[in-house]
Scaffold this motif. Structure first.
Motif, PDB file in Angstrom:
ATOM      1  N   PHE A   1      -7.583  15.622  -3.746  1.00  0.00           N
ATOM      2  CA  PHE A   1      -8.088  14.520  -2.920  1.00  0.00           C
ATOM      3  C   PHE A   1      -8.882  15.046  -1.725  1.00  0.00           C
ATOM      4  CE2 PHE A   1      -4.359  12.037  -4.711  1.00  0.00           C
ATOM      5  CZ  PHE A   1      -5.154  11.326  -5.608  1.00  0.00           C
ATOM      6  N   CYS A   2      -8.478  16.195  -1.186  1.00  0.00           N
ATOM      7  CA  CYS A   2      -9.247  16.803  -0.094  1.00  0.00           C
ATOM      8  C   CYS A   2     -10.681  17.059  -0.543  1.00  0.00           C
ATOM      9  CB  CYS A   2      -8.610  18.113   0.374  1.00  0.00           C
ATOM     10  SG  CYS A   2      -7.166  17.904   1.427  1.00  0.00           S
ATOM     11  N   GLU A   3     -10.832  17.621  -1.731  1.00  0.00           N
ATOM     12  CA  GLU A   3     -12.181  17.871  -2.252  1.00  0.00           C
ATOM     13  C   GLU A   3     -12.926  16.571  -2.497  1.00  0.00           C
ATOM     14  OE1 GLU A   3     -12.565  20.626  -5.505  1.00  0.00           O
ATOM     15  OE2 GLU A   3     -10.908  21.842  -4.722  1.00  0.00           O
ATOM     16  N   GLN A   4     -12.236  15.593  -3.058  1.00  0.00           N
ATOM     17  CA  GLN A   4     -12.870  14.317  -3.391  1.00  0.00           C
ATOM     18  C   GLN A   4     -13.383  13.587  -2.159  1.00  0.00           C
ATOM     19  OE1 GLN A   4     -10.339  11.820  -5.786  1.00  0.00           O
ATOM     20  NE2 GLN A   4     -11.560  10.006  -5.409  1.00  0.00           N
ATOM     21  N   TYR A   5     -12.651  13.674  -1.037  1.00  0.00           N
ATOM     22  CA  TYR A   5     -13.009  12.922   0.172  1.00  0.00           C
ATOM     23  C   TYR A   5     -13.582  13.806   1.281  1.00  0.00           C
ATOM     24  CZ  TYR A   5     -10.525   9.126  -2.063  1.00  0.00           C
ATOM     25  OH  TYR A   5     -10.142   8.144  -2.951  1.00  0.00           O
ATOM     26  N   ALA A   6     -13.884  15.058   0.974  1.00  0.00           N
ATOM     27  CA  ALA A   6     -14.448  15.995   1.964  1.00  0.00           C
ATOM     28  C   ALA A   6     -13.569  16.081   3.211  1.00  0.00           C
ATOM     29  CB  ALA A   6     -15.878  15.619   2.328  1.00  0.00           C
ATOM     30  N   VAL A   7     -12.287  16.316   2.957  1.00  0.00           N
ATOM     31  CA  VAL A   7     -11.289  16.492   4.015  1.00  0.00           C
ATOM     32  C   VAL A   7     -10.785  17.930   3.902  1.00  0.00           C
ATOM     33  CG1 VAL A   7      -8.996  15.742   4.785  1.00  0.00           C
ATOM     34  CG2 VAL A   7     -10.648  14.052   3.981  1.00  0.00           C
ATOM     35  N   GLN A   8     -10.614  18.601   5.039  1.00  0.00           N
ATOM     36  CA  GLN A   8     -10.210  20.002   5.047  1.00  0.00           C
ATOM     37  C   GLN A   8      -8.699  20.142   5.208  1.00  0.00           C
ATOM     38  OE1 GLN A   8     -12.115  22.813   4.654  1.00  0.00           O
ATOM     39  NE2 GLN A   8     -10.218  23.972   4.736  1.00  0.00           N
TER      40      GLN A   8
ATOM     41  N   SER B   1     -20.157  21.697   6.986  1.00  0.00           N
ATOM     42  CA  SER B   1     -21.457  22.297   6.707  1.00  0.00           C
ATOM     43  C   SER B   1     -21.519  22.845   5.284  1.00  0.00           C
ATOM     44  CB  SER B   1     -21.753  23.419   7.709  1.00  0.00           C
ATOM     45  OG  SER B   1     -20.843  24.485   7.543  1.00  0.00           O
ATOM     46  N   GLU B   2     -20.364  23.062   4.665  1.00  0.00           N
ATOM     47  CA  GLU B   2     -20.296  23.607   3.315  1.00  0.00           C
ATOM     48  C   GLU B   2     -20.057  22.534   2.250  1.00  0.00           C
ATOM     49  OE1 GLU B   2     -17.199  26.504   3.526  1.00  0.00           O
ATOM     50  OE2 GLU B   2     -18.139  27.574   5.185  1.00  0.00           O
ATOM     51  N   VAL B   3     -20.017  21.260   2.648  1.00  0.00           N
ATOM     52  CA  VAL B   3     -19.686  20.164   1.738  1.00  0.00           C
ATOM     53  C   VAL B   3     -20.965  19.520   1.221  1.00  0.00           C
ATOM     54  CG1 VAL B   3     -18.609  17.880   1.639  1.00  0.00           C
ATOM     55  CG2 VAL B   3     -17.481  19.726   2.862  1.00  0.00           C
TER      56      VAL B   3
ATOM     57  N   ALA C   1      -4.198  17.772   7.131  1.00  0.00           N
ATOM     58  CA  ALA C   1      -5.615  17.881   6.790  1.00  0.00           C
ATOM     59  C   ALA C   1      -6.439  17.196   7.873  1.00  0.00           C
ATOM     60  CB  ALA C   1      -5.881  17.252   5.429  1.00  0.00           C
ATOM     61  N   CYS C   2      -7.747  17.447   7.847  1.00  0.00           N
ATOM     62  CA  CYS C   2      -8.610  16.947   8.909  1.00  0.00           C
ATOM     63  C   CYS C   2      -9.994  16.618   8.361  1.00  0.00           C
ATOM     64  CB  CYS C   2      -8.713  18.014   9.994  1.00  0.00           C
ATOM     65  SG  CYS C   2      -9.646  17.497  11.435  1.00  0.00           S
ATOM     66  N   GLY C   3     -10.556  15.558   8.871  1.00  0.00           N
ATOM     67  CA  GLY C   3     -11.945  15.211   8.582  1.00  0.00           C
ATOM     68  C   GLY C   3     -12.738  15.317   9.872  1.00  0.00           C
ATOM     69  N   GLY C   4     -14.003  15.707   9.751  1.00  0.00           N
ATOM     70  CA  GLY C   4     -14.847  15.793  10.931  1.00  0.00           C
ATOM     71  C   GLY C   4     -14.958  17.170  11.538  1.00  0.00           C
ATOM     72  N   LEU C   5     -14.389  18.188  10.918  1.00  0.00           N
ATOM     73  CA  LEU C   5     -14.552  19.555  11.406  1.00  0.00           C
ATOM     74  C   LEU C   5     -15.945  20.018  10.994  1.00  0.00           C
ATOM     75  CD1 LEU C   5     -11.131  21.194  10.488  1.00  0.00           C
ATOM     76  CD2 LEU C   5     -11.958  20.637  12.772  1.00  0.00           C
ATOM     77  N   LYS C   6     -16.835  20.149  11.940  1.00  0.00           N
ATOM     78  CA  LYS C   6     -18.239  20.445  11.649  1.00  0.00           C
ATOM     79  C   LYS C   6     -18.407  21.750  10.877  1.00  0.00           C
ATOM     80  CE  LYS C   6     -19.585  16.749  13.606  1.00  0.00           C
ATOM     81  NZ  LYS C   6     -19.628  15.595  12.760  1.00  0.00           N
ATOM     82  N   VAL C   7     -17.620  22.762  11.216  1.00  0.00           N
ATOM     83  CA  VAL C   7     -17.734  24.047  10.524  1.00  0.00           C
ATOM     84  C   VAL C   7     -17.450  23.878   9.039  1.00  0.00           C
ATOM     85  CG1 VAL C   7     -16.733  26.355  10.330  1.00  0.00           C
ATOM     86  CG2 VAL C   7     -17.151  25.360  12.575  1.00  0.00           C
ATOM     87  N   CYS C   8     -16.436  23.108   8.710  1.00  0.00           N
ATOM     88  CA  CYS C   8     -16.062  22.906   7.310  1.00  0.00           C
ATOM     89  C   CYS C   8     -17.049  21.989   6.596  1.00  0.00           C
ATOM     90  CB  CYS C   8     -14.663  22.311   7.220  1.00  0.00           C
ATOM     91  SG  CYS C   8     -13.399  23.383   7.907  1.00  0.00           S
TER      92      CYS C   8
ATOM     93  N   LEU D   1     -21.051  13.544  -0.084  1.00  0.00           N
ATOM     94  CA  LEU D   1     -19.679  13.199   0.287  1.00  0.00           C
ATOM     95  C   LEU D   1     -19.574  12.804   1.757  1.00  0.00           C
ATOM     96  CD1 LEU D   1     -17.706  16.016  -1.550  1.00  0.00           C
ATOM     97  CD2 LEU D   1     -17.907  13.622  -2.220  1.00  0.00           C
ATOM     98  N   LEU D   2     -20.562  13.181   2.540  1.00  0.00           N
ATOM     99  CA  LEU D   2     -20.512  12.926   3.978  1.00  0.00           C
ATOM    100  C   LEU D   2     -21.150  11.595   4.359  1.00  0.00           C
ATOM    101  CD1 LEU D   2     -21.368  16.535   5.209  1.00  0.00           C
ATOM    102  CD2 LEU D   2     -19.125  15.505   4.871  1.00  0.00           C
ATOM    103  N   GLY D   3     -21.440  10.759   3.373  1.00  0.00           N
ATOM    104  CA  GLY D   3     -22.058   9.461   3.641  1.00  0.00           C
ATOM    105  C   GLY D   3     -21.167   8.523   4.441  1.00  0.00           C
ATOM    106  N   ASN D   4     -19.863   8.682   4.314  1.00  0.00           N
ATOM    107  CA  ASN D   4     -18.913   7.877   5.075  1.00  0.00           C
ATOM    108  C   ASN D   4     -18.420   8.667   6.285  1.00  0.00           C
ATOM    109  OD1 ASN D   4     -18.887   5.628   3.352  1.00  0.00           O
ATOM    110  ND2 ASN D   4     -17.357   6.556   2.038  1.00  0.00           N
ATOM    111  N   HIS D   5     -18.143   7.963   7.366  1.00  0.00           N
ATOM    112  CA  HIS D   5     -17.602   8.588   8.576  1.00  0.00           C
ATOM    113  C   HIS D   5     -16.284   9.277   8.231  1.00  0.00           C
ATOM    114  CE1 HIS D   5     -15.790   8.785  12.619  1.00  0.00           C
ATOM    115  NE2 HIS D   5     -17.056   8.913  13.012  1.00  0.00           N
TER     116      HIS D   5
END
Length: 127
Positions: free
Chosen positions: A37-44, A64-66, A55-62, A70-74
């Motif tokens: 699910f982390c991969e599916q929702y671009a969550v680290q 940048s590799e997605v 887990a965390c969403g919004g980490l800019k460093v992470c 997947l980043l279309g949603n906040h």
């Protein structure tokens, strides 16, 4: 940044009811599902310790590799969607006693501080 903490309910009872290998198999199933699910929702995923998955969403460093699609949603939406999928997935797991597995979910949105703590055995920490 949006942080999600997932805690397995009645973890101590699981440890008592399952032998070591069966417990590891169950936890592997749970955490593999959450990793997917982390991969599916671009969550680290930040860490897994026993009963707790962070887990965390919004980490800019992470991010940048997605894949940009997947980043279309906040990140707060992605983390919330991740949490809803996690709840459904965990509730689909039946334990040895016939009961459904349950989790508690906590979500925090806002500022956070990250750093490395300790000298002898340094550890990444998000506060």
């Amino acid at each position: 940044m949006t942080i999600v903490i997932i805690e397995l309910c009645e973890y101590d009872k699981l440890c008592q009811k399952y032998n070591g290998k069966d417990l590891l198999d169950l936890l592997d199933k749970v955490y593999d599902g959450l990793d997917n699910f982390c991969e599916q929702y671009a969550v680290q995923k930040l860490e897994t310790v026993g009963r707790t998955f962070v887990a965390c969403g919004g980490l800019k460093v992470c991010e940048s590799e997605v894949d940009p699609r997947l980043l279309g949603n906040h990140h707060s939406v992605r983390v919330s969607d991740f949490a809803c999928s996690a709840i459904s997935f965990i509730n689909s797991i039946t334990l040895k006693d016939g009961k459904k597995m349950r989790i508690r979910v906590g979500i925090h949105t806002g500022e956070a501080v990250v750093g490395i703590l300790g000298d002898t055995k340094p550890q990444f920490s998000l506060i």
